[in-house]
Design an enzyme around this catalytic site. Structure first.
Site, mmCIF file in Angstrom:
data_model
loop_
_atom_site.group_PDB
_atom_site.id
_atom_site.type_symbol
_atom_site.label_atom_id
_atom_site.label_comp_id
_atom_site.label_asym_id
_atom_site.label_seq_id
_atom_site.Cartn_x
_atom_site.Cartn_y
_atom_site.Cartn_z
ATOM 1 C CE1 TYR A 3 -3.775 -2.334 0.276
ATOM 2 C CE2 TYR A 3 -2.598 -3.278 2.141
ATOM 3 C CZ TYR A 3 -3.609 -3.343 1.209
ATOM 4 O OH TYR A 3 -4.459 -4.407 1.203
ATOM 5 C CG HIS A 41 -9.182 -0.583 -5.426
ATOM 6 N ND1 HIS A 41 -9.739 -0.858 -4.199
ATOM 7 C CD2 HIS A 41 -10.187 -0.632 -6.327
ATOM 8 C CE1 HIS A 41 -11.030 -1.074 -4.356
ATOM 9 N NE2 HIS A 41 -11.332 -0.937 -5.638
#
Length: 144
Positions: free
Chosen positions: A24, A102
């Protein structure tokens, strides 16, 4: 009156910067929101960012957007992307255009992450560009 953009962050995104940075990235949610706010100011739009770990709270915020003048939604539903008919129904119900974002490329991840309940009703999908995906979504939202 300036366009009003709502950025919604789903569950566990409050852990950005420490949770699996190899997936991430190392930027925190606060840093991402600060950068988006600065860009929104440059682009002359109003931006509100909101995060919740709770599905019902996200549904409530989406429904509130239909009454507060929100023109466009940028949403990273995180894990709810793959499970939440409730979020899908809320987004469809308010009929505010939205982009699904995302941080990671969903298609390079586990197979259960390959299905989204949101993508087919979204204006677009940005996946795998890290925090830059939010910026791309914001730039598009301003022009939409």
């Amino acid at each position: 009156m300036a366009r009003s953009i709502l950025v919604l962050h789903g569950p566990n995104l409050n852990l950005l910067g420490t949770r699996e940075p190899e997936v991430y990235g190392s930027r925190t949610l606060a840093q991402i929101n600060e950068d988006l706010s600065s860009l929104a100011n440059e682009l002359g739009v109003s931006l509100s960012a909101w995060q919740s770990n709770h599905e019902g709270a996200l549904v409530d915020r989406i429904q509130a957007a239909s009454k507060d003048g929100t023109d466009f939604i940028i949403i990273n539903a995180a894990a709810y992307t793959h499970t939440s008919v409730a979020l899908r129904d809320a987004l469809a119900g308010v009929a505010i255009p939205f982009i699904e974002v995302h941080l990671s490329n969903l298609y390079k991840r586990e197979s259960f992450r390959h299905h989204s309940y949101l993508s087919d009703i979204a204006v677009g999908l940005i996946s795998g560009l890290g925090a830059d995906g939010y910026e791309a979504a914001l730039r598009y939202a301003v022009r939409h």
